[in-house]
Design a protein around this motif. Structure first.
Motif, PDB file in Angstrom:
ATOM      1  N   TRP A 227      22.132 -19.792  -3.167  1.00 43.91           N
ATOM      2  CA  TRP A 227      21.466 -18.511  -2.935  1.00 43.91           C
ATOM      3  C   TRP A 227      20.496 -18.572  -1.763  1.00 43.91           C
ATOM      4  N   GLY A 231      20.636 -15.665   1.086  1.00 39.64           N
ATOM      5  CA  GLY A 231      19.480 -14.948   1.610  1.00 39.64           C
ATOM      6  C   GLY A 231      19.358 -15.051   3.116  1.00 39.64           C
ATOM      7  N   ASP A 418      21.109 -13.248  -9.528  1.00 38.66           N
ATOM      8  CA  ASP A 418      20.718 -13.675  -8.185  1.00 38.66           C
ATOM      9  C   ASP A 418      21.325 -12.814  -7.098  1.00 38.66           C
ATOM     10  N   VAL A 422      18.678 -11.194  -4.452  1.00 43.38           N
ATOM     11  CA  VAL A 422      18.701 -11.483  -3.019  1.00 43.38           C
ATOM     12  C   VAL A 422      18.907 -10.205  -2.210  1.00 43.38           C
ATOM     13  N   SER A 423      19.906  -9.417  -2.585  1.00 46.67           N
ATOM     14  CA  SER A 423      20.215  -8.223  -1.794  1.00 46.67           C
ATOM     15  C   SER A 423      19.066  -7.220  -1.839  1.00 46.67           C
ATOM     16  N   THR A 458      13.134 -18.421  -9.902  1.00 49.53           N
ATOM     17  CA  THR A 458      13.826 -19.123  -8.819  1.00 49.53           C
ATOM     18  C   THR A 458      13.174 -20.486  -8.614  1.00 49.53           C
ATOM     19  N   TYR A 462      15.304 -21.543  -2.207  1.00 46.28           N
ATOM     20  CA  TYR A 462      15.618 -20.167  -2.623  1.00 46.28           C
ATOM     21  C   TYR A 462      14.332 -19.426  -3.007  1.00 46.28           C
ATOM     22  N   MET A 466      12.574 -16.134  -0.937  1.00 49.27           N
ATOM     23  CA  MET A 466      12.268 -14.843  -1.565  1.00 49.27           C
ATOM     24  C   MET A 466      10.784 -14.528  -1.434  1.00 49.27           C
ATOM     25  N   CYS A 469      10.053 -13.330   2.027  1.00 48.88           N
ATOM     26  CA  CYS A 469      10.546 -11.967   2.256  1.00 48.88           C
ATOM     27  C   CYS A 469       9.598 -10.906   1.683  1.00 48.88           C
TER      28      CYS A 469
END
Length: 474
Positions: A227, A231, A418, A422-423, A458, A462, A466, A469
Motif C-alpha cells: 500500500w 499511495g 486499505d 489510500v484513494s 497502518t 504506509y 498517509m 498526506c
C-alpha cells in the motif's frame, strides 16, 4: 505536527466553536450554507490561505453533529432580502422579503411606487404593451436549472494544461536519486510527492521523463511495494489520471467496486466529469459510458448515466424558491406520496442540482413534511442506489463532514479497507485548506485526532505516507 487549533477553541470566526446558538430557524428562513471547520488552515503549496470570514449557516457549536439533512442553527445576522428576480450569492437562499413566521397574517398590499417583493404582481407595464393576465404568476425570472449561468471551473489538475512558475528539475533529480542504486530512500519519495499540488506533480513527472528518459510510475512500482506503493503511485499520477485508473480497476474483473465509482463520479462538477470522460478515453481507448453500462444494471446504470451526462446545475445557478418547492413536491410524490417508488425521479433531481440547491431541498423537505430526506431515502431504496443517493445528499449538505465519515468508513470494523483509505486520503490531500476542514470535521464527529486514528490502522512507510498526506510532519 498538527494543525493549529487542535485542543483549544479557535477565534470566533464562524468555525465550529461558537457561543450559545441562536433560536431555531422558523419556516421560510433560508436554508444553511456549508460552513468551515477551520477558518485559518495552514498555508499550502506556497500560497497564502484566504482571510477568515464568517460564513452564513456555518456548522453548529461543538457537540454531537445533527443527522444529515438537518440544518445547523442559523448564524447571527440573516441576509438582507433581495428584490424579486435578483440572484442571491452562491450558497445562499433568500426567503420572501414579506414572509413572516408560519401562520402569521399576510402582509399589507404593496403600495404604488414601493419596491417590488417576492411573489408580488409584476410591475405596471408601459402603455401599449401586453398586460400579464390577472392571477397568473410572473414570468420565469431564471433559466432552467444549470442553463445560461457561468460554468464552474474544473478542479485543479482537471482543466487544460497550464504553464506555472515552477521548475520540477530538482525534484525529478531527487526522485531518481532516491530510487537509484542499492536501496530506496522512502522518506525522500514521501517528502517530494506528498507536498506538491496537481500542477507541480505534472511538471515533476514530465521533468523526470525528460531528464532521465524513464517513466516515474514504473520506477516507483519497481522500487516499492504494497500500500506504500499504491499511495506513491496515486500521488505521482495526479488527481485526474488516478481517477481514471481507479474507475478502470473498479470495473475490471469479477464484480464492481461500487464505492470507488461513488467516490470518483458523484458530487462532481460538469467540468470535472467531462475531463474524466476525456482522459478515460485517451488512456484506455474506451468510452466510460460504455463501461459503466456494461458493469452496472437496471436503474442504477441509468442513475450513473445521468451523472455522466454532466447536466448538473452550475454552482453559479441561484436558488429559486418556486423551483425548490417543486422539487420537494416531486420527491415526496416519488417516494412517500405513492405506492412504490419512482427511483429515476429521485436520481434525476439529486444528479442535476448543484450542492446549494440540494441543501435547500433537504431543508425545505424537513420543514414541509417533518421528515429527514436521508431517512426517506433509507426507507425507499436499497443496495448500490441507496448508497449513491445518500452520497450525493450528504456531500451537498456538509461536504467536509461527509468526507470525514468516508475516511472513518475505510478504517472502521474488522480490518482496514486499505484500497479506500489510500484513494480517499490522496484525493482529499490535493487541497491543503480542504484537508484541514476534513480533519476538523473528523475530530468534531469522532472526538479523536485523524492522525492518531490512522496510526492505529497502518504501520511502517504506509503509515508515514498517509500522515504526510494529511499534513503531518514525517
Amino acid at each position: 505536527m498538527s494543525y493549529p487549533g487542535y485542543g483549544q477553541p479557535p477565534p470566533q470566526q464562524g468555525g465550529y466553536y461558537q457561543q450559545q446558538p441562536p433560536p431555531p430557524q422558523q419556516y421560510g428562513a433560508p436554508p444553511p450554507a456549508q460552513g468551515q471547520y477551520y477558518q485559518q488552515p495552514p498555508q499550502g503549496y506556497g500560497q497564502q490561505p484566504p482571510p477568515p470570514s464568517q460564513q452564513y449557516g456555518a456548522p453548529p457549536a461543538y457537540g454531537n453533529p445533527p443527522p444529515y439533512g438537518a440544518p445547523p442553527p442559523q448564524q447571527y445576522g440573516a441576509p438582507l432580502p433581495q428584490p424579486y428576480g435578483a440572484a442571491p450569492p452562491p450558497g445562499q437562499y433568500y426567503p420572501p422579503p414579506q414572509q413572516g413566521a408560519y401562520g402569521a397574517p399576510p402582509p399589507p398590499p404593496q403600495q404604488y411606487g414601493a419596491q417590488q417583493g417576492y411573489g408580488q404582481p409584476p410591475p405596471q407595464q408601459p402603455y401599449g404593451q401586453q398586460q400579464q393576465p390577472y392571477g397568473q404568476p410572473p414570468p420565469q425570472q431564471y433559466p432552467p436549472y444549470g442553463q445560461h449561468f457561468p460554468p464552474t471551473p474544473a478542479s485543479l489538475g482537471y482543466g487544460a494544461p497550464q504553464i506555472i512558475a515552477y521548475n520540477g528539475d530538482a525534484e525529478a533529480h531527487g526522485l531518481r536519486s532516491a530510487m537509484k542504486g542499492f536501496g530506496t530512500d522512502e522518506k525522500a519519495l514521501m517528502r517530494i510527492l506528498a507536498t506538491k499540488d496537481p500542477l507541480q506533480i505534472n511538471t515533476i513527472r514530465d521533468a523526470y521523463s525528460r531528464l532521465h528518459r524513464r517513466d516515474l510510475i514504473a520506477d516507483i512500482k519497481s522500487e516499492t511495494g504494497s500500500w506504500f506503493e499504491a499511495g506513491l503511485v496515486a500521488l505521482a499520477r495526479g488527481p485526474l489520471q488516478n481517477d481514471v485508473h481507479l474507475l478502470r480497476e473498479a470495473m475490471s474483473g469479477i464484480g464492481t467496486k461500487e464505492k470507488a465509482l461513488n467516490d470518483v463520479l458523484l458530487g462532481r462538477t460538469n467540468a470535472d466529469i467531462n475531463a474524466i470522460k476525456g482522459e478515460y478515453h485517451r488512456v484506455f481507448h474506451r468510452r466510460l459510458e460504455d463501461d459503466v453500462r456494461g458493469d452496472l444494471s437496471m436503474k442504477t446504470e441509468r442513475h450513473f448515466l445521468i451523472v455522466l451526462g454532466a447536466q448538473r446545475a452550475e454552482d453559479s445557478a441561484p436558488i429559486v424558491k418556486a423551483e425548490i418547492d417543486r422539487d420537494v413536491n416531486d420527491l415526496y410524490g416519488a417516494t412517500e406520496g405513492k405506492t412504490g417508488t419512482d427511483e429515476l425521479k429521485v436520481c434525476s433531481i439529486l444528479s442535476t442540482r448543484n450542492d446549494n440547491q440540494i441543501r435547500a431541498i433537504a431543508y425545505e423537505y424537513q420543514q414541509k413534511y417533518a421528515r429527514n430526506l436521508e431517512d426517506v431515502i433509507r426507507r425507499e431504496f436499497s443496495g448500490h442506489m441507496e448508497d449513491a443517493l445518500l452520497f450525493q445528499l450528504r456531500n451537498a449538505v456538509d461536504k467536509f463532514m461527509h468526507q470525514a465519515t468516508l475516511l472513518e468508513d475505510a478504517m472502521a470494523g474488522a480490518g482496514t479497507k486499505d484500497y479506500l483509505l489510500v484513494s480517499r486520503v490522496v484525493r482529499f490531500h490535493w487541497d491543503r485548506n480542504h484537508m484541514a476542514n476534513v480533519r476538523g470535521a473528523y475530530e468534531k464527529r469522532y472526538r479523536r485526532n485523524l492522525a492518531s486514528r490512522i496510526k492505529g490502522e497502518t504501520s511502517g512507510d504506509y503509515e508515514q505516507l498517509m500522515l504526510a498526506c494529511i499534513g503531518e510532519q514525517v
